[in-house]
Design an enzyme around this catalytic site. Structure first.
Site, PDB file in Angstrom:
ATOM      1  N   ALA A   1     -31.241  74.445  19.781  1.00 39.09           N
ATOM      2  CA  ALA A   1     -30.138  75.196  20.387  1.00 39.09           C
ATOM      3  C   ALA A   1     -28.996  74.212  20.619  1.00 39.09           C
ATOM      4  CB  ALA A   1     -30.585  75.838  21.694  1.00 39.09           C
ATOM      5  N   ILE A   2     -28.466  73.703  19.497  1.00 38.86           N
ATOM      6  CA  ILE A   2     -27.372  72.730  19.589  1.00 38.86           C
ATOM      7  C   ILE A   2     -26.127  73.445  20.114  1.00 38.86           C
ATOM      8  CG2 ILE A   2     -25.991  71.014  18.325  1.00 38.86           C
ATOM      9  CD1 ILE A   2     -29.032  70.394  18.250  1.00 38.86           C
TER      10      ILE A   2
ATOM     11  N   SER B   1     -26.766  72.788   6.392  1.00 41.10           N
ATOM     12  CA  SER B   1     -25.789  72.603   7.469  1.00 41.10           C
ATOM     13  C   SER B   1     -26.467  72.310   8.808  1.00 41.10           C
ATOM     14  CB  SER B   1     -24.944  73.863   7.595  1.00 41.10           C
ATOM     15  OG  SER B   1     -24.007  73.697   8.638  1.00 41.10           O
TER      16      SER B   1
ATOM     17  N   GLY C   1     -35.032  77.181   4.218  1.00 44.79           N
ATOM     18  CA  GLY C   1     -35.978  77.628   5.238  1.00 44.79           C
ATOM     19  C   GLY C   1     -37.321  76.965   4.994  1.00 44.79           C
TER      20      GLY C   1
ATOM     21  N   ILE D   1     -32.218  81.235   4.361  1.00 44.62           N
ATOM     22  CA  ILE D   1     -31.921  81.956   5.582  1.00 44.62           C
ATOM     23  C   ILE D   1     -31.514  80.979   6.684  1.00 44.62           C
ATOM     24  CG2 ILE D   1     -33.487  83.888   5.169  1.00 44.62           C
ATOM     25  CD1 ILE D   1     -35.606  82.497   6.874  1.00 44.62           C
TER      26      ILE D   1
ATOM     27  N   ASN E   1     -19.231  74.645   6.220  1.00 43.59           N
ATOM     28  CA  ASN E   1     -19.881  75.722   6.971  1.00 43.59           C
ATOM     29  C   ASN E   1     -18.934  76.108   8.100  1.00 43.59           C
ATOM     30  OD1 ASN E   1     -21.768  76.464   9.463  1.00 43.59           O
ATOM     31  ND2 ASN E   1     -23.011  76.805   7.644  1.00 43.59           N
TER      32      ASN E   1
ATOM     33  N   CYS F   1     -25.596  82.172  13.515  1.00 41.58           N
ATOM     34  CA  CYS F   1     -26.103  81.177  14.457  1.00 41.58           C
ATOM     35  C   CYS F   1     -26.689  81.879  15.677  1.00 41.58           C
ATOM     36  CB  CYS F   1     -25.018  80.215  14.907  1.00 41.58           C
ATOM     37  SG  CYS F   1     -25.684  78.962  16.014  1.00 41.58           S
TER      38      CYS F   1
HETATM   39  C1  LIG Z   1     -30.677  71.031  14.382  1.00 40.56           C
HETATM   40  C2  LIG Z   1     -30.178  72.124  13.489  1.00 40.56           C
HETATM   41  C3  LIG Z   1     -28.817  72.434  13.464  1.00 40.56           C
HETATM   42  C4  LIG Z   1     -28.332  73.465  12.648  1.00 40.56           C
HETATM   43  N1  LIG Z   1     -26.990  73.724  12.619  1.00 40.56           N
HETATM   44  C5  LIG Z   1     -26.506  74.668  11.771  1.00 40.56           C
HETATM   45  C6  LIG Z   1     -25.106  74.900  11.641  1.00 40.56           C
HETATM   46  O1  LIG Z   1     -24.278  74.212  12.267  1.00 40.56           O
HETATM   47  N2  LIG Z   1     -24.678  75.895  10.795  1.00 40.56           N
HETATM   48  C7  LIG Z   1     -25.570  76.639  10.050  1.00 40.56           C
HETATM   49  O2  LIG Z   1     -25.148  77.508   9.295  1.00 40.56           O
HETATM   50  N3  LIG Z   1     -26.903  76.408  10.139  1.00 40.56           N
HETATM   51  C8  LIG Z   1     -27.391  75.445  10.959  1.00 40.56           C
HETATM   52  N4  LIG Z   1     -28.746  75.221  11.020  1.00 40.56           N
HETATM   53  C9  LIG Z   1     -29.668  76.014  10.165  1.00 40.56           C
HETATM   54  C10 LIG Z   1     -30.023  75.256   8.882  1.00 40.56           C
HETATM   55  O3  LIG Z   1     -28.870  75.006   8.098  1.00 40.56           O
HETATM   56  C11 LIG Z   1     -31.051  76.033   8.039  1.00 40.56           C
HETATM   57  O4  LIG Z   1     -30.511  77.265   7.670  1.00 40.56           O
HETATM   58  C12 LIG Z   1     -32.352  76.288   8.781  1.00 40.56           C
HETATM   59  O5  LIG Z   1     -32.689  75.183   9.591  1.00 40.56           O
HETATM   60  C13 LIG Z   1     -33.525  76.593   7.858  1.00 40.56           C
HETATM   61  O6  LIG Z   1     -33.835  75.523   7.010  1.00 40.56           O
HETATM   62  P1  LIG Z   1     -34.968  74.423   7.312  1.00 40.56           P
HETATM   63  O7  LIG Z   1     -36.176  75.149   7.730  1.00 40.56           O
HETATM   64  O8  LIG Z   1     -35.100  73.642   6.048  1.00 40.56           O
HETATM   65  O9  LIG Z   1     -34.422  73.576   8.437  1.00 40.56           O
HETATM   66  C14 LIG Z   1     -29.246  74.204  11.844  1.00 40.56           C
HETATM   67  C15 LIG Z   1     -30.605  73.892  11.877  1.00 40.56           C
HETATM   68  C16 LIG Z   1     -31.088  72.859  12.674  1.00 40.56           C
HETATM   69  C17 LIG Z   1     -32.555  72.555  12.669  1.00 40.56           C
END
Ligand SMILES: Cc1cc2nc3c(=O)[nH]c(=O)nc-3n(C[C@H](O)[C@H](O)[C@H](O)COP(=O)(O)O)c2cc1C
Ligand SMILES: Cc1cc2nc3c(=O)[nH]c(=O)nc-3n(C[C@H](O)[C@H](O)[C@H](O)COP(=O)(O)OP(=O)(O)OC[C@H]3O[C@@H](n4cnc5c(N)ncnc54)[C@H](O)[C@@H]3O)c2cc1C
Ligand code: FES
Lengths: 249, 304
Positions: B69-70, B20, B242, B190, B98, B129
């Site tokens: 920090a969107i 997500s 993660g 996570i 989500n 979040c």
């Molecule tokens: C730019 C960005 C936006 C994200 N937005 C959401 C979100 O809207 N909802 C959510 O549950 N997680 C969000 N996440 C978290 C990711 O879904 C994921 O859990 C986290 O980045 C760890 O995975 P990764 O290391 O493969 O990125 C966001 C992560 C990033 C980097």
């Protein structure tokens, strides 16, 4: 836009901390329009780096970029040599809109915002438009592409310390320039704010920068507020070029 | 090689899905490849009304990862159901929504809204979040609040609910147990870890929001440890995420105890990462002596 391999044909310093890189690739060289950018992968770094397209030669199948050694990524990129390859997403973004009915065009560039204006100016000059360029740099040692812009038309140079051309900011010189139909500007945010304010009554376009995650419109990292509180545009996808009046700088 | 996985509400033809927030609503990536190849897709967070998110800069580069920090920018649940879900429904993939909110009522409202459409197969409850002041992280770090929001969402929704846990806690198992007891059908693990970067030249925090969520390979060992700990004590399926950036990472998550995985930040570096991992998966499984994906998941459940 595609993910492509680009061959580095040359990589040369052309001003202080400034590198000109010529990259060969068929698809990107044939499709790129002025104002678009490349999203470059650099070994060992998580995020790609956005760099504007400064020139394109469709016959030689090359794309030129100019970049300033700023931080980790651009310093590492400066070490890439002729003969090596780069993993690139491109061409990204929407580019400058070319208003066919115009005849007198002003380009206002600041520092490393100058490069995308060159490909734009070259394209517009081919359409028989009169090009006036107003280029600002920190000081003489950072100046690049002076002759190239002069070949397109009247060119004004400004440096902050007066070590080359006029002394001051580009906005100090704007009043001396004859009337134009359109302006296009790229450079640091304070410069864009000053330029758009000064040319409020004119139609113009600005090219913007913001830190990017994806570079393709999916992550919402690179937003700029629309005027009238109507939400955001994405700089990577809806931009980087916008009509000056549609974004709140 | 059989790569299929069965999870509550989800029949996945393979275990790979985009995480997500790292894939928007799929439109941009559909220019690169056929989204129908994916195991599933997890949409960007939906909230009750349109949200504009935080000021920029919203991202920063870090060693082996990034901070973001969107701030949950999204067009609001109704718009998502009207325009984004139908787009994704063109592809033969389960859609996971989500959902986020600032209050329990907002979570309920968003969850209930997805009952209107037949095209969403499961909810991922984002109680973790780190980038929003109200809601978000505070639901994800207090076991009672996490259980409460899970229970309320279960009551109003007719979809299976995967609760996305925050790693910003000292005991992840307590959180997992609490949401399972409240009716969670599965876990997503996570979310990002709360982090910060200071712009040395400007002598102030680099992100406009000051802090952001750390993601990418830097957080992978933490994700693996947390999934492993939870798997030992809580018997509901886990979607692991993660820092996944290659096929071996996927195997590591499955062996730690995940049944499927989501790929986030790695999409930014390589938009083709999901299909590339899927293509390589059968051969790599064979090289490690597995004859199906189920086989790896079973092996994972036994690891001590
Ligand atoms: C730019 C960005 C936006 C994200 N937005 C959401 C979100 O809207 N909802 C959510 O549950 N997680 C969000 N996440 C978290 C990711 O879904 C994921 O859990 C986290 O980045 C760890 O995975 P990764 O290391 O493969 O990125 C966001 C992560 C990033 C980097
Ligand atoms: C559309 C666009 C076109 C650009 N065109 C050019 C160009 O033609 N030539 C050129 O020299 N520079 C250009 N830039 C700026 C260039 O992308 C940054 O200077 C560069 O990313 C800095 O990377 P770094 O690793 O050296 O710096 P670091 O500070 O180490 O980078 C850390 C992170 O911050 C981001 N970042 C840092 N500064 C900027 C910035 N000014 N704008 C956006 N992101 C930034 C980086 O991309 C990276 O994700 C452009 C930026 C954008 C958005
Ligand atoms: S960088 Fe991801 S939306 Fe622009």
């Amino acid at each position: 836009m595609r993910k492509e391999v680009m061959y580095i044909q040359s990589s040369l310093p052309i001003a202080r901390n400034t590198i000109e890189m010529v990259l060969k690739n068929y698809y990107i060289s044939q499709t790129a329009i002025p104002g678009q950018f490349l999203h470059l992968f650099i070994d060992g770094l998580s995020l790609r780096r956005p760099i504007s397209i400064a020139d394109v030669d469709r016959e030689k199948e090359t794309v030129t970029i100019l970049f300033k050694k700023e931080g980790t990524g651009t310093k590492r990129l400066a070490m890439y040599q002729e003969g090596m390859t780069l993993d690139v997403l491109g061409p990204n973004g929407n580019g400058f809109k070319l208003d066919k009915e115009c005849s007198r065009i002003l380009l206002v560039g600041g520092g490393i915002g100058v490069p995308p204006l060159y490909y734009l100016g070259k394209t517009l000059a081919k359409q028989d438009m009169k090009i006036i360029s107003l280029l600002g740099f920190q000081s003489a040692e950072y100046v690049f592409y002076r002759e190239k812009f002069q070949a397109l038309g009247e060119t004004w140079m400004v440096t902050n310390d007066g070590s080359y051309g006029e002394k001051g900011f580009v906005t100090d010189v704007l009043d001396k320039i004859e009337d134009v139909d359109r302006y296009y500007s790229c450079g640091p945010m304070p410069m864009l704010q000053a330029v758009t304010k000064k040319l409020e009554h004119k139609q113009g376009y600005v090219s913007l920068e913001e830190r990017m995650g994806c570079g393709i419109g999916a992550c919402l990292a690179c937003v700029i507020p629309r005027t009238n509180d109507r939400g955001y545009y994405k700089i990577c996808k809806d931009g980087p070029v916008f009509r000056a009046k549609e974004v709140a700088l | 090689m059989n790569l299929a996985v069965e999870l509550p509400g989800l029949h996945l033809k393979n275990p790979i899905m985009p995480a997500s927030g790292c894939f928007g609503f799929g439109r941009e990536y559909s220019d690169f490849y056929d989204l129908g190849k994916l195991g599933a897709v997890i949409m960007k967070a939906a909230t009750g009304n349109e949200r504009f998110g935080n000021h920029t800069p919203r991202v920063a580069e870090t060693a082996s990862g990034m901070l973001n920090a969107i701030g949950l920018q999204n067009p609001g649940v109704e718009k998502i159901i009207e325009t984004e879900v139908p787009f994704l429904a063109n592809y033969d993939i389960p859609i996971i929504a989500n959902i986020a909110g600032s209050t329990i009522e907002e979570y309920e409202e968003v969850a209930a809204a997805f009952n209107q459409t037949d095209d969403v197969y499961a909810l991922e409850l984002n109680i973790s979040c780190p980038n929003v002041k109200k809601g978000g992280i505070q639901f994800g770090t207090d076991p009672d609040m996490a259980a409460n929001v899970t229970k309320k969402v279960k009551q109003v929704s007719n979809l299976p609910v995967y609760v996305k846990l925050s790693p910003n806690v000292s005991d992840i198992v307590v959180m997992a147990k609490a949401v399972k007891a409240a009716g969670a059908d599965g876990l997503s693990m996570i979310n990002t870890l709360s982090g910060m970067k200071i712009d040395v030249a400007k002598k102030r925090p680099l992100l406009a929001n000051q802090t952001g969520g750390l993601s990418g390979p830097a957080i992978k060992p933490i994700a693996i440890r947390m999934i492993y700990e939870v798997k030992q004590q809580v018997s509901i399926p886990i979607i692991g995420m993660g820092g996944i950036s290659n096929v071996e990472d996927v195997l590591e998550f499955l062996l730690a105890g995940a049944s499927a995985v989501a790929v986030g930040t790695a999409n930014f570096q390589n938009p083709f990462i999901c299909p590339e991992i899927m293509d390589e998966l059968p051969m790599v499984l064979r090289n490690y002596g597995f004859h199906s994906l189920q086989n790896v998941i079973e092996k994972g459940a036994q690891i001590v």
